[in-house]
Design a protein around this motif. Sequence first.
Motif, mmCIF file in Angstrom:
data_model
loop_
_atom_site.group_PDB
_atom_site.id
_atom_site.type_symbol
_atom_site.label_atom_id
_atom_site.label_comp_id
_atom_site.label_asym_id
_atom_site.label_seq_id
_atom_site.Cartn_x
_atom_site.Cartn_y
_atom_site.Cartn_z
ATOM 1 N N VAL A 80 31.306 -36.539 -17.263
ATOM 2 C CA VAL A 80 31.853 -37.823 -17.701
ATOM 3 C C VAL A 80 33.344 -37.805 -18.018
ATOM 4 O O VAL A 80 33.934 -38.863 -18.221
ATOM 5 N N ASP A 81 33.958 -36.651 -18.055
ATOM 6 C CA ASP A 81 35.397 -36.550 -18.302
ATOM 7 C C ASP A 81 36.104 -36.501 -16.948
ATOM 8 O O ASP A 81 35.869 -35.593 -16.150
ATOM 9 N N ALA A 82 36.955 -37.481 -16.690
ATOM 10 C CA ALA A 82 37.594 -37.606 -15.369
ATOM 11 C C ALA A 82 38.342 -36.338 -14.961
ATOM 12 O O ALA A 82 38.282 -35.921 -13.799
ATOM 13 N N GLU A 83 39.034 -35.715 -15.896
ATOM 14 C CA GLU A 83 39.778 -34.500 -15.562
ATOM 15 C C GLU A 83 38.836 -33.371 -15.159
ATOM 16 O O GLU A 83 39.092 -32.648 -14.207
ATOM 17 N N LEU A 84 37.725 -33.228 -15.872
ATOM 18 C CA LEU A 84 36.768 -32.181 -15.536
ATOM 19 C C LEU A 84 36.055 -32.484 -14.217
ATOM 20 O O LEU A 84 35.877 -31.577 -13.390
ATOM 21 N N VAL A 85 35.642 -33.727 -14.015
ATOM 22 C CA VAL A 85 34.995 -34.101 -12.755
ATOM 23 C C VAL A 85 35.941 -33.822 -11.584
ATOM 24 O O VAL A 85 35.520 -33.357 -10.525
ATOM 25 N N THR A 142 38.112 -41.342 -11.518
ATOM 26 C CA THR A 142 38.527 -42.325 -12.510
ATOM 27 C C THR A 142 37.239 -42.766 -13.185
ATOM 28 O O THR A 142 36.361 -43.335 -12.522
ATOM 29 N N ILE A 143 37.131 -42.465 -14.480
ATOM 30 C CA ILE A 143 35.877 -42.714 -15.188
ATOM 31 C C ILE A 143 36.158 -43.393 -16.522
ATOM 32 O O ILE A 143 37.054 -42.987 -17.255
ATOM 33 N N THR A 144 35.381 -44.413 -16.798
ATOM 34 C CA THR A 144 35.352 -45.041 -18.116
ATOM 35 C C THR A 144 33.956 -44.753 -18.673
ATOM 36 O O THR A 144 32.987 -45.438 -18.318
ATOM 37 N N PRO A 145 33.836 -43.691 -19.497
ATOM 38 C CA PRO A 145 32.508 -43.294 -19.978
ATOM 39 C C PRO A 145 31.840 -44.411 -20.784
ATOM 40 O O PRO A 145 32.476 -45.053 -21.614
ATOM 41 N N GLY A 146 30.589 -44.660 -20.493
ATOM 42 C CA GLY A 146 29.817 -45.668 -21.210
ATOM 43 C C GLY A 146 29.091 -46.579 -20.239
ATOM 44 O O GLY A 146 29.456 -46.678 -19.058
ATOM 45 N N LEU A 147 28.062 -47.221 -20.733
ATOM 46 C CA LEU A 147 27.268 -48.123 -19.911
ATOM 47 C C LEU A 147 28.159 -49.216 -19.316
ATOM 48 O O LEU A 147 28.926 -49.856 -20.035
ATOM 49 N N GLY A 148 28.088 -49.389 -17.999
ATOM 50 C CA GLY A 148 28.897 -50.379 -17.304
ATOM 51 C C GLY A 148 30.284 -49.891 -16.932
ATOM 52 O O GLY A 148 31.029 -50.584 -16.242
ATOM 53 N N GLY A 149 30.639 -48.688 -17.369
ATOM 54 C CA GLY A 149 31.972 -48.152 -17.101
ATOM 55 C C GLY A 149 32.197 -47.790 -15.644
ATOM 56 O O GLY A 149 31.258 -47.579 -14.877
ATOM 57 N N GLN A 150 33.449 -47.717 -15.285
ATOM 58 C CA GLN A 150 33.859 -47.351 -13.924
ATOM 59 C C GLN A 150 33.569 -45.872 -13.678
ATOM 60 O O GLN A 150 33.747 -45.026 -14.566
ATOM 61 N N ASP A 170 38.619 -35.844 4.454
ATOM 62 C CA ASP A 170 39.527 -36.958 4.753
ATOM 63 C C ASP A 170 38.797 -38.189 5.275
ATOM 64 O O ASP A 170 39.228 -39.315 5.058
ATOM 65 N N THR A 171 37.692 -37.974 5.971
ATOM 66 C CA THR A 171 37.002 -39.093 6.606
ATOM 67 C C THR A 171 36.022 -39.797 5.675
ATOM 68 O O THR A 171 35.515 -40.853 6.019
ATOM 69 N N GLN A 172 35.744 -39.226 4.520
ATOM 70 C CA GLN A 172 34.777 -39.826 3.600
ATOM 71 C C GLN A 172 35.457 -40.902 2.761
ATOM 72 O O GLN A 172 36.481 -40.648 2.125
ATOM 73 N N PRO A 173 34.909 -42.109 2.749
ATOM 74 C CA PRO A 173 35.549 -43.187 1.987
ATOM 75 C C PRO A 173 35.434 -42.952 0.479
ATOM 76 O O PRO A 173 34.534 -42.268 0.004
ATOM 77 N N CYS A 174 36.347 -43.551 -0.255
ATOM 78 C CA CYS A 174 36.284 -43.507 -1.715
ATOM 79 C C CYS A 174 34.973 -44.135 -2.164
ATOM 80 O O CYS A 174 34.430 -45.003 -1.497
ATOM 81 N N SER A 175 34.502 -43.664 -3.281
ATOM 82 C CA SER A 175 33.248 -44.150 -3.826
ATOM 83 C C SER A 175 33.520 -44.850 -5.153
ATOM 84 O O SER A 175 33.719 -44.192 -6.169
ATOM 85 N N ASP A 176 33.574 -46.170 -5.109
ATOM 86 C CA ASP A 176 33.763 -46.942 -6.332
ATOM 87 C C ASP A 176 32.394 -47.325 -6.857
ATOM 88 O O ASP A 176 31.583 -47.911 -6.146
ATOM 89 N N GLY A 177 32.161 -46.976 -8.116
ATOM 90 C CA GLY A 177 30.864 -47.274 -8.694
ATOM 91 C C GLY A 177 30.974 -47.604 -10.164
ATOM 92 O O GLY A 177 32.070 -47.682 -10.727
#
Length: 166
Positions: free
Chosen positions: A24-29, A37-45, A54-61
């Motif tokens: 859950v820590d963006a730097e560690l991940v 890019t992580i916003t820890p918590g329910l509903g967080g980015q 290079d060919t794998q798209p970004c994963s926004d969740g």
Amino acid sequence: MITPSLHFERQYEFGSSIVWDALVDAELVSGWLAEATITPGLGGQYSLRWLNRDTQPCSDGHITRFDPEQVLEVESEVNGTLVFTLSEVVGGSRGMSTILAVDILAPIEPVFAARVKADWLTNLDQLADLLRGHPVDWENWERDRAEAWAEYLFEIDSDPARHQPR
């Protein structure tokens, strides 16, 4: 509940609070999985930019379940739903260890299944290294990690039953 397309388990010689932080820590991940890019918590980015593909798209969740030191669930359009489940167990050199289960809840095309499995097995190795103080050097991933990834791919292609979901 959706049946996992893939399931992995790995035991780490650290307590669940340490393994949890690596999820859950963006730097560690960013030190084992992908630039995060992580916003820890329910509903967080929970967004990942894959640095070794290079060919794998970004994963926004976003985080759909957040039970500290127990369960992290992330939904994304690219990767489906990822469920990380931690179970602390007695034992190991530090007295407590953590079993991390990773479930990928998404249809995976059979032609890509071996590559996805090799990716996750390598990711879990990278997490072990991060927990021991050695984050991935993404600029040198090919030099440092590509051979291990290729070995996993070869093993999976040679014996598909060895890495089947359970």
